[in-house]
Design an enzyme around this catalytic site. Structure first.
Site, short mmCIF file in Angstrom:
data_model
loop_
_atom_site.label_atom_id
_atom_site.label_comp_id
_atom_site.label_asym_id
_atom_site.label_seq_id
_atom_site.Cartn_x
_atom_site.Cartn_y
_atom_site.Cartn_z
N LYS A 1 0.90 -1.09 0.00
CA LYS A 1 -0.05 0.11 0.19
C LYS A 1 0.86 1.30 0.05
O LYS A 1 0.48 2.30 -0.56
CB LYS A 1 -0.85 0.12 1.46
CG LYS A 1 -1.89 -1.03 1.32
CD LYS A 1 -2.56 -0.92 2.73
CE LYS A 1 -3.55 -1.93 2.82
NZ LYS A 1 -4.02 -2.09 4.43
N ASP B 1 7.71 3.18 -2.48
CA ASP B 1 7.78 4.04 -1.40
C ASP B 1 9.28 4.06 -1.01
O ASP B 1 10.17 5.06 -1.35
CB ASP B 1 6.94 3.83 -0.39
CG ASP B 1 6.86 2.28 0.16
OD1 ASP B 1 7.65 1.63 0.00
OD2 ASP B 1 6.11 2.06 1.08
N ASP C 1 14.51 -0.71 0.54
CA ASP C 1 15.26 -1.07 1.91
C ASP C 1 16.34 -2.26 1.28
O ASP C 1 17.43 -2.05 0.84
CB ASP C 1 14.40 -1.47 2.82
CG ASP C 1 15.03 -1.94 4.36
OD1 ASP C 1 15.44 -0.74 4.71
OD2 ASP C 1 15.26 -2.89 4.59
N LYS D 1 17.47 3.48 0.76
CA LYS D 1 18.43 3.24 1.87
C LYS D 1 19.72 2.55 1.22
O LYS D 1 19.54 1.16 1.53
CB LYS D 1 17.91 2.43 3.04
CG LYS D 1 16.62 3.21 3.64
CD LYS D 1 15.80 2.34 4.73
CE LYS D 1 14.89 3.02 5.48
NZ LYS D 1 14.14 2.22 6.40
N PHE E 1 13.60 3.44 10.70
CA PHE E 1 12.42 3.09 10.06
C PHE E 1 11.54 4.42 10.04
O PHE E 1 11.49 5.24 10.86
CB PHE E 1 11.68 1.97 10.98
CG PHE E 1 10.71 1.18 10.34
CD1 PHE E 1 11.16 0.19 9.27
CD2 PHE E 1 9.14 1.35 10.23
CE1 PHE E 1 10.33 -0.54 8.21
CE2 PHE E 1 8.56 0.63 9.64
CZ PHE E 1 8.83 -0.31 8.79
N ASP F 1 3.22 3.04 6.93
CA ASP F 1 2.28 3.23 7.95
C ASP F 1 3.04 2.82 9.36
O ASP F 1 4.17 2.21 9.30
CB ASP F 1 1.16 1.89 7.95
CG ASP F 1 2.09 0.70 7.97
OD1 ASP F 1 2.97 0.26 7.26
OD2 ASP F 1 1.55 -0.29 8.74
N ARG G 1 -0.46 6.54 7.50
CA ARG G 1 -0.40 6.60 5.82
C ARG G 1 -0.50 7.89 5.25
O ARG G 1 0.18 8.27 4.26
CB ARG G 1 -0.95 5.46 5.00
CG ARG G 1 -0.47 4.16 5.61
CD ARG G 1 -1.24 2.95 4.55
NE ARG G 1 -0.93 1.55 4.88
CZ ARG G 1 0.10 0.86 4.59
NH1 ARG G 1 1.21 1.43 4.04
NH2 ARG G 1 0.08 -0.44 5.25
P1 IMP Z 1 12.47 -3.96 1.00
O1 IMP Z 1 13.47 -4.65 2.00
O2 IMP Z 1 13.23 -3.26 0.05
O3 IMP Z 1 12.03 -5.45 0.22
O4 IMP Z 1 11.33 -3.50 1.51
C1 IMP Z 1 10.27 -4.39 1.98
C2 IMP Z 1 9.19 -3.50 2.16
O5 IMP Z 1 9.17 -2.82 3.27
C3 IMP Z 1 8.82 -2.40 1.11
O6 IMP Z 1 7.50 -2.86 0.38
C4 IMP Z 1 8.94 -1.24 1.82
O7 IMP Z 1 7.87 -0.33 1.51
C5 IMP Z 1 8.80 -1.49 3.13
N1 IMP Z 1 9.98 -0.65 3.91
C6 IMP Z 1 10.99 -0.74 4.09
N2 IMP Z 1 11.53 0.38 4.67
C7 IMP Z 1 10.68 0.91 5.40
C8 IMP Z 1 10.48 1.82 6.37
O8 IMP Z 1 11.39 2.51 6.94
N3 IMP Z 1 9.12 2.27 6.56
C9 IMP Z 1 8.14 1.59 6.33
N4 IMP Z 1 8.17 0.73 5.22
C10 IMP Z 1 9.24 0.50 4.90
MG MG Z 2 6.26 -0.99 0.02
#
Ligand code: IMP
Ligand code: MG
Length: 186
Positions: free
Chosen positions: A40, A109, A112, A140, A162, A169, A175
């Site tokens: 989302k 968004d 990470d 990041k 975070f 959220d 959000r």
């Molecule tokens: P990934 O590790 O890049 O796959 O991120 C996994 C999910 O966690 C993604 O959908 C991001 O949107 C969410 N995410 C990563 N870091 C943050 C954060 O700092 N706050 C909120 N959501 C996050």
């Molecule tokens: Mg996401």
């Protein structure tokens, strides 16, 4: 309410969104594009990005005639883990519109570990779009674990905590907060 530590203000975000929309307009001048938002978290970012893409078409911005039609699709994937670690991913909702030979911009968004983006990129690639680029609001870079080219990045910063707000959220809430803040560790 406890005071929040704001990391990216609403004004900063809107400024970067404008710049990203200009970059996408230059890349895809005159071409129809499909924005694919990852649910989302990307909904606020996609909404604002799309709005500026439309404004660029009608405003007289030098050297930037804008894109053609802007289509909007959403993709939802869920992690078997806690949502922000590198777990196995499962498709919850696919895009509805065929994107074969279309110009697709994947809108996320936060990048990470990039596990989600890598998965979504591979998933969309299989649909044989004419082009596929990635637009993320916050990267990041010190956390990346997967090779994904991030074509358009709003903010790239190491040691980010975070984050909450602007689509992100905090236990399901916050959000729609128009800025991004630090979610303090419990
Ligand atoms: P990934 O590790 O890049 O796959 O991120 C996994 C999910 O966690 C993604 O959908 C991001 O949107 C969410 N995410 C990563 N870091 C943050 C954060 O700092 N706050 C909120 N959501 C996050
Ligand atoms: Mg996401």
């Amino acid at each position: 309410m406890e005071e929040r530590r704001v990391l990216f203000s609403g004004e900063q975000i809107q400024q970067r969104v404008r710049e990203l929309a200009v970059a996408i307009s230059r890349q895809h001048r005159g071409q129809d594009i499909v924005l694919v938002g990852l649910l989302k978290g990307a909904f606020m970012f996609l909404r604002d990005l799309g709005a500026v893409l439309e404004q660029i078409k009608t405003a007289n911005i030098a050297d930037c005639p804008g894109v053609g039609k802007v289509f909007v699709e959403f993709l939802s994937v869920s992690s078997y883990n806690d949502g922000h670690t590198s777990g196995d991913l499962k498709l919850e909702m696919d895009i509805r519109r065929p994107v074969k030979d279309a110009h697709v911009v994947l809108v996320e968004d936060v990048a990470d570990t990039c596990n989600t983006l890598a998965w979504a990129y591979a998933h969309l690639r299989k649909k044989e779009p004419a082009s596929l680029s990635v637009c993320v609001l916050v990267a990041k870079p010190d956390k990346h674990r997967h090779e994904v080219t991030l074509h358009h990045v709003g903010f790239s910063q190491t040691d980010l905590p975070f984050l909450g707000g602007y689509g992100l959220d905090v236990a399901g809430a916050d959000r729609c907060v128009p800025y991004i803040f630090e979610v303090p560790p419990e």
